[in-house]
Design a protein around this motif. Sequence first.
Motif, PDB file in Angstrom:
ATOM      1  N   ARG A  53       0.825  -1.216   0.000  1.00  0.00           N
ATOM      2  CA  ARG A  53       0.000   0.000   0.000  1.00  0.00           C
ATOM      3  C   ARG A  53       0.856   1.262   0.000  1.00  0.00           C
ATOM      4  NH1 ARG A  53      -4.999  -1.855   3.516  1.00  0.00           N
ATOM      5  NH2 ARG A  53      -5.627  -3.607   2.207  1.00  0.00           N
ATOM      6  N   HIS A  54       2.187   1.104   0.070  1.00  0.00           N
ATOM      7  CA  HIS A  54       3.082   2.276   0.030  1.00  0.00           C
ATOM      8  C   HIS A  54       3.948   2.209  -1.225  1.00  0.00           C
ATOM      9  CE1 HIS A  54       1.642   2.482   4.150  1.00  0.00           C
ATOM     10  NE2 HIS A  54       1.989   3.750   4.137  1.00  0.00           N
ATOM     11  N   GLU A  56       4.845   4.419  -3.123  1.00  0.00           N
ATOM     12  CA  GLU A  56       5.830   5.494  -3.298  1.00  0.00           C
ATOM     13  C   GLU A  56       7.200   5.079  -2.748  1.00  0.00           C
ATOM     14  OE1 GLU A  56       3.369   5.351  -1.225  1.00  0.00           O
ATOM     15  OE2 GLU A  56       3.502   6.735   0.474  1.00  0.00           O
ATOM     16  N   ARG A  98       3.441   5.070 -10.696  1.00  0.00           N
ATOM     17  CA  ARG A  98       2.690   6.305 -10.910  1.00  0.00           C
ATOM     18  C   ARG A  98       3.644   7.417 -11.320  1.00  0.00           C
ATOM     19  NH1 ARG A  98      -2.565   7.067  -7.094  1.00  0.00           N
ATOM     20  NH2 ARG A  98      -3.691   5.347  -8.028  1.00  0.00           N
ATOM     21  N   LEU A 102      -1.082   4.868 -13.362  1.00  0.00           N
ATOM     22  CA  LEU A 102      -2.492   5.244 -13.185  1.00  0.00           C
ATOM     23  C   LEU A 102      -3.149   5.530 -14.538  1.00  0.00           C
ATOM     24  CD1 LEU A 102      -4.925   5.924 -11.396  1.00  0.00           C
ATOM     25  CD2 LEU A 102      -4.019   8.250 -11.161  1.00  0.00           C
ATOM     26  N   ARG A 105      -3.610   2.216 -16.314  1.00  0.00           N
ATOM     27  CA  ARG A 105      -4.607   1.371 -15.663  1.00  0.00           C
ATOM     28  C   ARG A 105      -6.019   1.914 -15.882  1.00  0.00           C
ATOM     29  NH1 ARG A 105      -4.259  -3.000 -11.056  1.00  0.00           N
ATOM     30  NH2 ARG A 105      -6.448  -3.152 -10.571  1.00  0.00           N
ATOM     31  N   GLN A 106      -6.137   3.233 -15.910  1.00  0.00           N
ATOM     32  CA  GLN A 106      -7.472   3.822 -16.135  1.00  0.00           C
ATOM     33  C   GLN A 106      -8.043   3.426 -17.495  1.00  0.00           C
ATOM     34  OE1 GLN A 106      -6.456   7.865 -14.981  1.00  0.00           O
ATOM     35  NE2 GLN A 106      -7.951   7.811 -13.331  1.00  0.00           N
ATOM     36  N   HIS A 109      -8.979  -0.542 -16.835  1.00  0.00           N
ATOM     37  CA  HIS A 109      -9.579  -0.929 -15.554  1.00  0.00           C
ATOM     38  C   HIS A 109     -11.034  -1.385 -15.673  1.00  0.00           C
ATOM     39  CE1 HIS A 109      -9.338  -0.888 -11.175  1.00  0.00           C
ATOM     40  NE2 HIS A 109     -10.573  -0.438 -11.181  1.00  0.00           N
ATOM     41  N   ALA A 110     -11.858  -0.562 -16.346  1.00  0.00           N
ATOM     42  CA  ALA A 110     -13.298  -0.831 -16.363  1.00  0.00           C
ATOM     43  C   ALA A 110     -13.611  -2.188 -16.993  1.00  0.00           C
ATOM     44  CB  ALA A 110     -14.034   0.280 -17.109  1.00  0.00           C
ATOM     45  N   THR A 113     -13.472  -4.986 -14.147  1.00  0.00           N
ATOM     46  CA  THR A 113     -14.109  -4.869 -12.824  1.00  0.00           C
ATOM     47  C   THR A 113     -15.145  -5.974 -12.618  1.00  0.00           C
ATOM     48  OG1 THR A 113     -15.732  -3.401 -13.805  1.00  0.00           O
ATOM     49  CG2 THR A 113     -13.833  -2.376 -12.709  1.00  0.00           C
ATOM     50  N   SER A 351      -2.295  -6.319  -3.306  1.00  0.00           N
ATOM     51  CA  SER A 351      -3.062  -5.266  -2.656  1.00  0.00           C
ATOM     52  C   SER A 351      -2.544  -3.941  -3.189  1.00  0.00           C
ATOM     53  CB  SER A 351      -2.875  -5.356  -1.131  1.00  0.00           C
ATOM     54  OG  SER A 351      -3.814  -4.547  -0.463  1.00  0.00           O
ATOM     55  N   GLY A 352      -3.276  -2.865  -2.914  1.00  0.00           N
ATOM     56  CA  GLY A 352      -2.810  -1.546  -3.356  1.00  0.00           C
ATOM     57  C   GLY A 352      -3.023  -1.304  -4.841  1.00  0.00           C
ATOM     58  N   ILE A 353      -2.244  -0.373  -5.396  1.00  0.00           N
ATOM     59  CA  ILE A 353      -2.525   0.106  -6.765  1.00  0.00           C
ATOM     60  C   ILE A 353      -2.289  -0.965  -7.826  1.00  0.00           C
ATOM     61  CG2 ILE A 353      -2.064   2.522  -6.171  1.00  0.00           C
ATOM     62  CD1 ILE A 353       0.590   2.220  -7.793  1.00  0.00           C
ATOM     63  N   HIS A 354      -1.499  -1.989  -7.523  1.00  0.00           N
ATOM     64  CA  HIS A 354      -1.245  -3.042  -8.506  1.00  0.00           C
ATOM     65  C   HIS A 354      -2.110  -4.278  -8.278  1.00  0.00           C
ATOM     66  CE1 HIS A 354       2.155  -1.442 -10.843  1.00  0.00           C
ATOM     67  NE2 HIS A 354       2.465  -0.795  -9.736  1.00  0.00           N
ATOM     68  N   TYR A 355      -3.119  -4.167  -7.418  1.00  0.00           N
ATOM     69  CA  TYR A 355      -4.027  -5.294  -7.168  1.00  0.00           C
ATOM     70  C   TYR A 355      -4.411  -5.935  -8.507  1.00  0.00           C
ATOM     71  CZ  TYR A 355      -8.084  -7.865  -5.373  1.00  0.00           C
ATOM     72  OH  TYR A 355      -8.983  -8.847  -5.028  1.00  0.00           O
TER      73      TYR A 355
ATOM     74  N   VAL B  15      -8.974  -2.916  -0.749  1.00  0.00           N
ATOM     75  CA  VAL B  15      -7.555  -3.298  -0.841  1.00  0.00           C
ATOM     76  C   VAL B  15      -6.670  -2.093  -1.187  1.00  0.00           C
ATOM     77  CG1 VAL B  15      -7.969  -5.711  -1.451  1.00  0.00           C
ATOM     78  CG2 VAL B  15      -7.824  -3.996  -3.271  1.00  0.00           C
ATOM     79  N   GLY B  16      -7.245  -0.902  -1.094  1.00  0.00           N
ATOM     80  CA  GLY B  16      -6.432   0.293  -1.328  1.00  0.00           C
ATOM     81  C   GLY B  16      -5.968   0.453  -2.758  1.00  0.00           C
ATOM     82  N   ASN B  17      -6.799   0.002  -3.699  1.00  0.00           N
ATOM     83  CA  ASN B  17      -6.432   0.107  -5.116  1.00  0.00           C
ATOM     84  C   ASN B  17      -6.418   1.568  -5.585  1.00  0.00           C
ATOM     85  OD1 ASN B  17      -7.638  -0.472  -8.319  1.00  0.00           O
ATOM     86  ND2 ASN B  17      -5.785  -1.445  -7.591  1.00  0.00           N
ATOM     87  N   ARG B  34      -4.177   3.264   4.338  1.00  0.00           N
ATOM     88  CA  ARG B  34      -4.264   3.269   2.885  1.00  0.00           C
ATOM     89  C   ARG B  34      -5.505   2.534   2.389  1.00  0.00           C
ATOM     90  NH1 ARG B  34       0.453   5.106   0.120  1.00  0.00           N
ATOM     91  NH2 ARG B  34       1.275   6.693   1.504  1.00  0.00           N
ATOM     92  N   ASN B  55     -16.268   0.706 -10.710  1.00  0.00           N
ATOM     93  CA  ASN B  55     -14.895   0.352 -11.061  1.00  0.00           C
ATOM     94  C   ASN B  55     -14.077  -0.180  -9.889  1.00  0.00           C
ATOM     95  OD1 ASN B  55     -15.247   0.940 -13.708  1.00  0.00           O
ATOM     96  ND2 ASN B  55     -14.285   2.952 -13.640  1.00  0.00           N
TER      97      ASN B  55
END
Lengths: 409, 77
Positions: A53-54, A56, A98, A102, A105-106, A109-110, A113, A351-355, B15-17, B34, B55
């Motif tokens: 989740r971090h 960065e 990022r 992002l 992925r945008q 993404h849809a 889902t 988990s996080g942005i790469h889920y 999951v903080g996506n 997060r 989404n």
Amino acid sequence: MTIADLDDLFDSDVNADPHAYFGRLRETEPVHWNERFKLWVVTGYEEVVWLLRHHEYFSSAVIKTTTEPPYPPVNPEDVSLFDTVRQFRAEQLVEKDRPEHLEMRQVVHAYFTPTGMQRWRPFVRNAVTELLDEIAPRGRMNALTDFAAALPVRVIAQMMGVPFEDREYLRELADKILWANRGEPYRLQPLTAGMQGLIDYCTPLVEQRQAHGTDDFISVLVGGEKTGVFTRYQVLVNTALLLFAGHETTMNLICNGLLAFIRHPDQWDRLRADPDGLARLATEECMRYDPPVKSTQRVAAQDVELGGKTIRKGERVRWIMASANRDPTVFEEPDRFDIGRQPNPHLSFGSGIHYCLGATLARVEGQEVFRGLAERFSRFTLDTDELEYQPSLQFRSLKSLPVSWKGES
Amino acid sequence: MTKKPWVWVDHACCVGNAMCVATAPGVFVHNAARQSEVIDPDGDRFEKILEAAANCPTGAIHVVDPQTGEQLFPKAY
């Protein structure tokens, strides 16, 4: 199991039983510096979640920022092919940070889902039925090649909008891409042939969609090219990513799950008593218990504290979801295979942005497979005493899974 | 009786996506763990909230139609 050198990540015993080895690390030192391979190994649930989740602090651009040679080693004359592989993989979504990640992925993404993926359930269910209709009369199969590898390629071919008559060819290319996860020293030959074959095959498909968009996945990527988010090369390598990521992982989910059921006949009987009702939770438990992906990498983007250790900028960090999934601080009796387990917050999709982008598709496939198998087969027998896994830190991939059954029920 | 909010995030699923934070930044923010939280249900257009909920990769965002009380997300399958 005793391992003489706790840092020997590639020991054959570790590959055969990663849960024992990484479980021992988790109990003693959940954030561990592996001196032999010069990387951090993170095995505790809480630490893995914090890391993921971090983003960065922990970059996903591992291929771009590290210069590790291929392991296990490859033939010396093939070393230059590794640069081709690196260039190819560096442009895939999973290797992006990022803000680029992002934007990319945008675009996609849809499509993936939960709402978007449900329309695939009837197709997946039908494909499972067709494959099992063909296999069932034989009384035996190699579950890996006959069933588990065939299903995801059918699904992905449909998503890519590949014409029916090209499906066998796509399967050939997909099989070559699977060499990415093998240990043979000549593996880069078939792998790069598969990568180039896929680029050659997909280029005209992309051009067609440039002219006339459809509702398939390549059209979604082409939409991203039109808005300047994806380059043509990125469209092609990310199509390949869909094919590889959705193939190897789904194969492993099906095989590792089926093996767990064979080894726990009480849980198989439980599923058979209520396949419709239990398929969803059972799939989650298969994901947790013996996950398709054991571990993945990050590289520290700056100095950071984790689990009382200081990780320095540029150091590699390998996080082990197979171990986090058995952390007793989160899961009661974590070594027990319990298909009714709830809640089941396993980390097998990260988990996080790469889920995992394909998580919902994987879930639909797993649910339809285990439901379909449980409805037809009363008992599977394992037809070998020696199961072998591909020598991989990342994937939990059986080399073969021969099983048999007596009639349908 | 306190009325249940019409948009909220289930922290057992989140999951903080962070796609919702990118889609409707006036409504969703990340907390210290997060995970997403609703900071202001009126912080973006209603359509943006629906887009964020549709989404969400884990279906963690719950949205109820403020007029009818009908659950719009997550969808039942």
